[in-house]
Write a protein that holds these residues in place. Structure first.
Motif, PDB file in Angstrom:
ATOM      1  N   SER A 185       0.838  -1.209   0.000  1.00  0.00           N
ATOM      2  CA  SER A 185       0.000   0.000   0.000  1.00  0.00           C
ATOM      3  C   SER A 185       0.864   1.247   0.000  1.00  0.00           C
ATOM      4  O   SER A 185       0.540   2.248  -0.652  1.00  0.00           O
ATOM      5  CB  SER A 185      -0.936   0.002   1.215  1.00  0.00           C
ATOM      6  OG  SER A 185      -1.855  -1.062   1.161  1.00  0.00           O
ATOM      7  N   ASN A 188       2.032   2.933  -3.247  1.00  0.00           N
ATOM      8  CA  ASN A 188       1.186   3.874  -3.981  1.00  0.00           C
ATOM      9  C   ASN A 188       1.738   5.297  -3.931  1.00  0.00           C
ATOM     10  O   ASN A 188       1.326   6.141  -4.719  1.00  0.00           O
ATOM     11  CB  ASN A 188      -0.237   3.860  -3.417  1.00  0.00           C
ATOM     12  CG  ASN A 188      -1.071   2.729  -3.968  1.00  0.00           C
ATOM     13  OD1 ASN A 188      -1.716   2.848  -5.000  1.00  0.00           O
ATOM     14  ND2 ASN A 188      -1.051   1.604  -3.265  1.00  0.00           N
ATOM     15  N   ALA A 337      -4.969   4.440  -0.539  1.00  0.00           N
ATOM     16  CA  ALA A 337      -3.927   3.481  -0.165  1.00  0.00           C
ATOM     17  C   ALA A 337      -3.789   3.385   1.354  1.00  0.00           C
ATOM     18  O   ALA A 337      -3.630   2.295   1.913  1.00  0.00           O
ATOM     19  CB  ALA A 337      -2.595   3.891  -0.787  1.00  0.00           C
ATOM     20  N   SER A 340      -6.766   1.557   2.727  1.00  0.00           N
ATOM     21  CA  SER A 340      -6.625   0.143   2.368  1.00  0.00           C
ATOM     22  C   SER A 340      -5.655  -0.557   3.306  1.00  0.00           C
ATOM     23  O   SER A 340      -5.921  -1.675   3.775  1.00  0.00           O
ATOM     24  CB  SER A 340      -6.128   0.009   0.924  1.00  0.00           C
ATOM     25  OG  SER A 340      -7.022   0.594   0.015  1.00  0.00           O
ATOM     26  N   ALA A 341      -4.526   0.087   3.579  1.00  0.00           N
ATOM     27  CA  ALA A 341      -3.510  -0.515   4.448  1.00  0.00           C
ATOM     28  C   ALA A 341      -4.054  -0.736   5.858  1.00  0.00           C
ATOM     29  O   ALA A 341      -3.831  -1.787   6.464  1.00  0.00           O
ATOM     30  CB  ALA A 341      -2.274   0.381   4.497  1.00  0.00           C
ATOM     31  N   ASN A 394      -6.451  -1.360  -5.083  1.00  0.00           N
ATOM     32  CA  ASN A 394      -5.272  -1.676  -4.275  1.00  0.00           C
ATOM     33  C   ASN A 394      -5.372  -3.071  -3.675  1.00  0.00           C
ATOM     34  O   ASN A 394      -4.409  -3.852  -3.702  1.00  0.00           O
ATOM     35  CB  ASN A 394      -5.117  -0.649  -3.140  1.00  0.00           C
ATOM     36  CG  ASN A 394      -4.780   0.733  -3.644  1.00  0.00           C
ATOM     37  OD1 ASN A 394      -4.204   0.892  -4.710  1.00  0.00           O
ATOM     38  ND2 ASN A 394      -5.145   1.748  -2.887  1.00  0.00           N
TER      39      ASN A 394
END
Length: 488
Positions: A185, A188, A337, A340-341, A394
């Protein structure tokens, strides 16, 4: 099979000792982020090279339309130094957009080719070759004066000169299981900085030929990756190059100022018995479990390219400077990102992926019913939709990579990405549906996202298992709840 010693150790355990916050991974990440920044600028450069330019034409003093049967003695371009003007593309809009189409078509055909080479010759090696090839193609096309030669170069650049796929695999495979989501991630950052830099450079360097040279010249940097970044340790082990892996780990430990107490000579690994690449691919598809995952991944990828790219080309709500707008859209990748992480580190893979798909469904459908007088609210919902599409893109990248074995990971990932570009092609036609109802395209994006959310239930979660090296290990994920794959 590799070593059969009772006291054998596993690569994932060793990599976990090399914290991603340590100097070794931090330095590697910095160089790989820079490589991704340059790659992103090259991949998207055609958007600003062949950008739209206003024009008119006259015969004597009478202005004519493009469909006029009368000959035209002079074209008048708003920017006489533009790509459109130099190649005389007035009233041939299809030739202007064909630049992007040629690049996308080449990328679609070449992504599997590059991925298979990466599985065979190494992630870093193929990244270097494709990066340097991109530099050659880019600098060459900046001097081309014949339109169809330019189109041919654009196509072949997309087909054999994009290093993103091997770079991503290298980033994915150089860290331990628990750090995969965070590390990938974080990558990105290179894509975000690349997109923002691309727009800024075009703003500062308006002439397209000079701009092209400025964008592609830095790709020469890729030659230095051979001394700046180590090859994927997982790929090296599957090729039986354990001595190289041990040496790299010892150097990393020395850089991080830590001691690896385990005997690295007992490092466990498993080699694929077949040396024939197509035989390994065939073995992958003979597995019913992996075949099912493949079809699910195809749905994911087509949804990602269809929705994410569709939202990009339908972003007509964003007014003002086109370069600022592109920079803002590129920046959205950063929060997507980060979110998402966070989700991947706390809620595994399936939950966050399904959540992002469903959230995009709700936001897209909601956007289609927003009163046009509430422009600010519509923009906010639109950007939120773009945020969620970035999130599931992602997650799809990392989830797909974890479902297949190392021997064919890059190839299977590339094949899914290749077939998934069909969604990208369809997305370019979606604005035509707005003639029937302005909200119809985004409603379809939402419906597609919902389908992708439902099929996600058909695959196992891979968050807590080590990356599988063989087909047997990949199949074992179905029965493995936590820790290493069952075959480890």
């Amino acid at each position: 099979m590799g070593d059969n010693l009772l006291d054998k150790i596993y690569l994932d355990d060793v990599l976990a000792k090399l914290s991603v916050l340590g100097p070794y991974h931090a330095v590697s990440f910095a160089w790989l982020t820079l490589a991704l920044l340059f790659e992103t600028m090259c991949y998207s450069s055609f958007m600003f090279i062949a950008e739209e330019v206003r024009y008119s034409y006259e015969q004597n003093t009478t202005t004519a339309w493009c469909n006029s049967p009368m000959p035209c003695s002079q074209w008048i371009y708003e920017d006489p130094n533009s790509f459109v003007a130099e190649f005389q593309l007035a009233c041939q809009e299809w030739k202007r957009t064909l630049v992007g189409t040629a690049h996308a078509a080449g990328y679609m055909l070449g992504i599997f080719f590059v991925g298979s080479l990466s599985d065979r010759f190494g992630r870093r090696n193929i990244a270097i070759v494709t990066g340097l090839t991109a530099a050659v193609f880019g600098l060459t096309k900046s001097f081309v004066s014949y339109y169809w030669i330019y189109i041919a170069i654009e196509f072949f650049e997309g087909a054999i000169a994009d290093p993103y796929s091997p770079l991503y695999m290298l980033i994915l495979e150089m860290v331990a299981t628990g750090s995969r989501a965070t590390f990938t991630s974080m990558s990105n950052a290179g894509l975000v900085l690349g997109g923002m830099s691309l727009a800024l450079i075009k703003w500062l360097v308006p002439y397209w030929r000079t701009y092209t040279r400025v964008i592609y010249a830095p790709m020469v940097f890729y030659i230095f990756l051979i001394i700046l970044v180590d090859e994927s340790p997982r790929w090296l082990l599957t090729k039986g190059k354990k001595n190289t892996v041990v040496m790299n780990i010892e150097n990393a430990a020395k850089l991080n100022k830590i001691e690896i107490k385990e005997n690295l000579s007992t490092l466990s690994y498993e080699k694929e018995t077949s040396s024939n690449f197509m035989a390994v691919i065939a073995k992958t598809f003979k597995s019913k479990s992996l075949l099912k995952r493949f079809f699910v991944c195809i749905i994911w990828w087509n949804t990602c390219t269809f929705v994410d790219h569709g939202l990009l080309i339908n972003s007509v709500l964003l007014k003002g400077n086109r370069y600022v707008n592109y920079g803002v859209i590129s920046f959205v990748r950063l929060p997507s990102a980060l979110v998402s992480a966070i989700l991947l580190n706390n809620y595994k893979r399936k939950g966050p992926l399904m959540l992002s798909f469903v959230a995009c469904t709700v936001l897209c459908i909601s956007h289609s019913f927003i009163n046009q007088n509430q422009a600010w609210f519509g923009i906010a919902i639109y950007m939120a939709s773009k945020l969620t599409s970035g999130m599931f893109f992602n997650i799809t990248y990392i989830f797909t990579s974890e479902l297949f074995p190392t021997y064919t990971r890059n190839s299977m990932h590339a094949l899914c990405a290749c077939l998934g570009r069909i969604g990208n092609i369809i997305a370019t036609q979606m604005p035509l549906l707005a003639a029937y109802w302005s909200g119809l395209p985004v409603v379809i994006y939402g419906a597609t996202s919902l389908v992708a959310a439902l099929v996600t239930t058909l695959v196992p979660d891979t968050a807590d298992v080590s990356l599988p090296d063989t087909v047997r290990q990949a199949e074992a994920i179905d029965s493995c709840k936590k820790g290493r794959t069952a075959s480890f």
